[in-house]
Motif scaffolding. Structure first.
Motif, PDB file in Angstrom:
ATOM      1  N   LEU A  27      25.768  46.788 -27.513  1.00 27.25           N
ATOM      2  CA  LEU A  27      24.682  46.594 -28.504  1.00 27.25           C
ATOM      3  C   LEU A  27      25.109  46.558 -29.854  1.00 27.25           C
ATOM      4  O   LEU A  27      24.460  45.718 -30.622  1.00 27.25           O
ATOM      5  CB  LEU A  27      23.689  47.533 -28.140  1.00 27.25           C
ATOM      6  N   ASN A  28      25.861  47.409 -30.353  1.00 29.66           N
ATOM      7  CA  ASN A  28      26.037  47.283 -31.715  1.00 29.66           C
ATOM      8  C   ASN A  28      26.830  46.184 -32.327  1.00 29.66           C
ATOM      9  O   ASN A  28      26.892  45.693 -33.384  1.00 29.66           O
ATOM     10  CB  ASN A  28      27.061  48.644 -31.946  1.00 29.66           C
ATOM     11  N   GLN A  29      27.665  45.596 -31.220  1.00 31.67           N
ATOM     12  CA  GLN A  29      28.455  44.120 -31.578  1.00 31.67           C
ATOM     13  C   GLN A  29      27.534  43.032 -31.774  1.00 31.67           C
ATOM     14  O   GLN A  29      27.776  41.962 -32.361  1.00 31.67           O
ATOM     15  CB  GLN A  29      29.293  43.774 -30.540  1.00 31.67           C
ATOM     16  N   HIS A  30      26.153  43.106 -31.292  1.00 33.74           N
ATOM     17  CA  HIS A  30      25.179  42.144 -31.401  1.00 33.74           C
ATOM     18  C   HIS A  30      23.869  42.772 -31.853  1.00 33.74           C
ATOM     19  O   HIS A  30      22.971  41.970 -31.655  1.00 33.74           O
ATOM     20  CB  HIS A  30      24.988  41.718 -29.744  1.00 33.74           C
ATOM     21  N   ALA A  31      23.883  43.611 -32.609  1.00 26.84           N
ATOM     22  CA  ALA A  31      22.640  44.097 -33.211  1.00 26.84           C
ATOM     23  C   ALA A  31      21.592  43.419 -34.030  1.00 26.84           C
ATOM     24  O   ALA A  31      20.583  43.256 -33.567  1.00 26.84           O
ATOM     25  CB  ALA A  31      23.337  45.654 -33.885  1.00 26.84           C
ATOM     26  N   ALA A  32      22.343  42.643 -34.694  1.00 29.26           N
ATOM     27  CA  ALA A  32      21.405  41.703 -35.675  1.00 29.26           C
ATOM     28  C   ALA A  32      20.709  40.821 -34.892  1.00 29.26           C
ATOM     29  O   ALA A  32      19.684  40.516 -34.888  1.00 29.26           O
ATOM     30  CB  ALA A  32      22.266  41.121 -36.757  1.00 29.26           C
ATOM     31  N   ALA A  33      21.250  39.963 -33.837  1.00 29.02           N
ATOM     32  CA  ALA A  33      20.873  39.123 -32.855  1.00 29.02           C
ATOM     33  C   ALA A  33      19.958  39.637 -32.027  1.00 29.02           C
ATOM     34  O   ALA A  33      18.519  39.215 -31.716  1.00 29.02           O
ATOM     35  CB  ALA A  33      21.743  38.462 -32.112  1.00 29.02           C
ATOM     36  N   PRO A  55      17.938  53.860 -21.585  1.00 30.34           N
ATOM     37  CA  PRO A  55      16.695  53.433 -22.316  1.00 30.34           C
ATOM     38  C   PRO A  55      16.399  54.489 -23.365  1.00 30.34           C
ATOM     39  O   PRO A  55      15.658  54.130 -24.537  1.00 30.34           O
ATOM     40  CB  PRO A  55      15.804  53.601 -21.238  1.00 30.34           C
ATOM     41  N   ASP A  56      16.501  55.745 -23.194  1.00 32.70           N
ATOM     42  CA  ASP A  56      16.445  56.822 -24.316  1.00 32.70           C
ATOM     43  C   ASP A  56      17.182  56.611 -25.687  1.00 32.70           C
ATOM     44  O   ASP A  56      16.491  56.685 -26.591  1.00 32.70           O
ATOM     45  CB  ASP A  56      16.494  58.303 -23.508  1.00 32.70           C
ATOM     46  N   ALA A  57      18.412  56.186 -25.264  1.00 30.92           N
ATOM     47  CA  ALA A  57      19.149  56.209 -26.568  1.00 30.92           C
ATOM     48  C   ALA A  57      18.790  55.060 -27.394  1.00 30.92           C
ATOM     49  O   ALA A  57      18.748  54.933 -28.564  1.00 30.92           O
ATOM     50  CB  ALA A  57      20.623  56.201 -26.233  1.00 30.92           C
ATOM     51  N   VAL A  58      18.568  53.877 -26.698  1.00 33.13           N
ATOM     52  CA  VAL A  58      18.364  52.489 -27.347  1.00 33.13           C
ATOM     53  C   VAL A  58      16.844  52.703 -28.045  1.00 33.13           C
ATOM     54  O   VAL A  58      16.549  51.926 -28.849  1.00 33.13           O
ATOM     55  CB  VAL A  58      18.347  51.348 -26.445  1.00 33.13           C
ATOM     56  N   SER A  59      16.068  53.231 -27.246  1.00 31.44           N
ATOM     57  CA  SER A  59      14.597  53.651 -27.853  1.00 31.44           C
ATOM     58  C   SER A  59      14.610  54.419 -29.141  1.00 31.44           C
ATOM     59  O   SER A  59      13.919  53.951 -30.316  1.00 31.44           O
ATOM     60  CB  SER A  59      13.607  54.352 -26.666  1.00 31.44           C
ATOM     61  N   LYS A  60      15.497  55.327 -29.352  1.00 30.40           N
ATOM     62  CA  LYS A  60      15.630  56.124 -30.591  1.00 30.40           C
ATOM     63  C   LYS A  60      16.232  55.279 -31.442  1.00 30.40           C
ATOM     64  O   LYS A  60      15.969  55.537 -32.625  1.00 30.40           O
ATOM     65  CB  LYS A  60      16.504  57.096 -30.356  1.00 30.40           C
ATOM     66  N   MET A  61      16.902  54.244 -31.156  1.00 25.48           N
ATOM     67  CA  MET A  61      17.486  53.290 -32.296  1.00 25.48           C
ATOM     68  C   MET A  61      16.560  52.096 -32.664  1.00 25.48           C
ATOM     69  O   MET A  61      16.912  51.341 -33.320  1.00 25.48           O
ATOM     70  CB  MET A  61      18.745  52.610 -31.599  1.00 25.48           C
ATOM     71  N   GLY A  62      15.320  52.011 -31.956  1.00 28.37           N
ATOM     72  CA  GLY A  62      14.587  51.091 -32.442  1.00 28.37           C
ATOM     73  C   GLY A  62      14.427  49.596 -31.343  1.00 28.37           C
ATOM     74  O   GLY A  62      14.059  48.757 -31.669  1.00 28.37           O
ATOM     75  N   TYR A  63      14.991  49.840 -30.213  1.00 31.44           N
ATOM     76  CA  TYR A  63      14.961  48.666 -29.348  1.00 31.44           C
ATOM     77  C   TYR A  63      14.249  49.064 -28.145  1.00 31.44           C
ATOM     78  O   TYR A  63      13.734  50.365 -27.726  1.00 31.44           O
ATOM     79  CB  TYR A  63      16.359  48.399 -28.714  1.00 31.44           C
ATOM     80  N   ALA A  64      13.747  48.217 -27.259  1.00 25.09           N
ATOM     81  CA  ALA A  64      13.103  48.311 -26.040  1.00 25.09           C
ATOM     82  C   ALA A  64      13.913  48.055 -24.836  1.00 25.09           C
ATOM     83  O   ALA A  64      15.099  47.507 -24.918  1.00 25.09           O
ATOM     84  CB  ALA A  64      11.927  47.263 -25.894  1.00 25.09           C
ATOM     85  N   ALA A  65      13.761  48.842 -23.905  1.00 16.99           N
ATOM     86  CA  ALA A  65      14.589  48.714 -22.619  1.00 16.99           C
ATOM     87  C   ALA A  65      13.473  48.570 -21.270  1.00 16.99           C
ATOM     88  O   ALA A  65      12.473  49.189 -21.383  1.00 16.99           O
ATOM     89  CB  ALA A  65      15.456  49.892 -22.373  1.00 16.99           C
ATOM     90  N   GLU A  66      14.032  47.860 -20.364  1.00 19.16           N
ATOM     91  CA  GLU A  66      13.428  47.819 -19.004  1.00 19.16           C
ATOM     92  C   GLU A  66      14.224  47.973 -17.911  1.00 19.16           C
ATOM     93  O   GLU A  66      15.262  47.361 -18.021  1.00 19.16           O
ATOM     94  CB  GLU A  66      12.680  46.369 -19.002  1.00 19.16           C
ATOM     95  N   VAL A  67      13.981  49.000 -17.123  1.00 17.83           N
ATOM     96  CA  VAL A  67      14.694  49.199 -16.066  1.00 17.83           C
ATOM     97  C   VAL A  67      14.066  48.769 -14.724  1.00 17.83           C
ATOM     98  O   VAL A  67      12.927  48.872 -14.381  1.00 17.83           O
ATOM     99  CB  VAL A  67      14.900  50.586 -15.842  1.00 17.83           C
ATOM    100  N   SER A  68      14.913  48.091 -14.022  1.00 15.38           N
ATOM    101  CA  SER A  68      14.514  47.605 -12.672  1.00 15.38           C
ATOM    102  C   SER A  68      15.479  47.824 -11.758  1.00 15.38           C
ATOM    103  O   SER A  68      16.566  47.656 -11.820  1.00 15.38           O
ATOM    104  CB  SER A  68      14.157  46.003 -12.526  1.00 15.38           C
ATOM    105  N   ARG A  69      15.114  48.085 -10.171  1.00 13.74           N
ATOM    106  CA  ARG A  69      16.141  48.033  -9.085  1.00 13.74           C
ATOM    107  C   ARG A  69      16.665  46.710  -8.814  1.00 13.74           C
ATOM    108  O   ARG A  69      15.721  45.880  -8.294  1.00 13.74           O
ATOM    109  CB  ARG A  69      15.093  49.128  -8.051  1.00 13.74           C
TER     110      ARG A  69
END
Length: 82
Positions: A27-33, A55-69
């Protein structure tokens, strides 16, 4: 509609905190995109704990996360918040 570039990260067999660290590194390598909505990170994992930590960590960084099985475990999609 603009096409979103997907970066696939298969970390099957890894356990947290390794799953989290590998995802954050990508994520850090592609953060701007990702923030611009041009790229999403799609993580495949078989570690159930990663479905909470990532999801918890990326949410705190301002991103969204979706989890699917999925058949072999879980897919976590990390993208820009809308």
């Amino acid at each position: 509609m603009e096409k979103v570039n997907s970066i696939h990260l298969d970390i099957s067999g890894q356990i947290c905190p390794s799953c989290l660290l590998l995802t954050l590194k990508e994520l850090n390598q592609h953060a701007a995109a990702v923030r611009a909505g041009q790229t999403e990170i799609v993580v495949t994992t078989d570690d159930r704990q990663a479905t909470a930590t990532i999801p918890d960590a990326v949410s705190k960084m301002g991103y969204a996360a979706e989890v699917s099985r999925v058949d072999a475990g879980y897919r976590i999609r990390v993208c820009a918040k809308r």
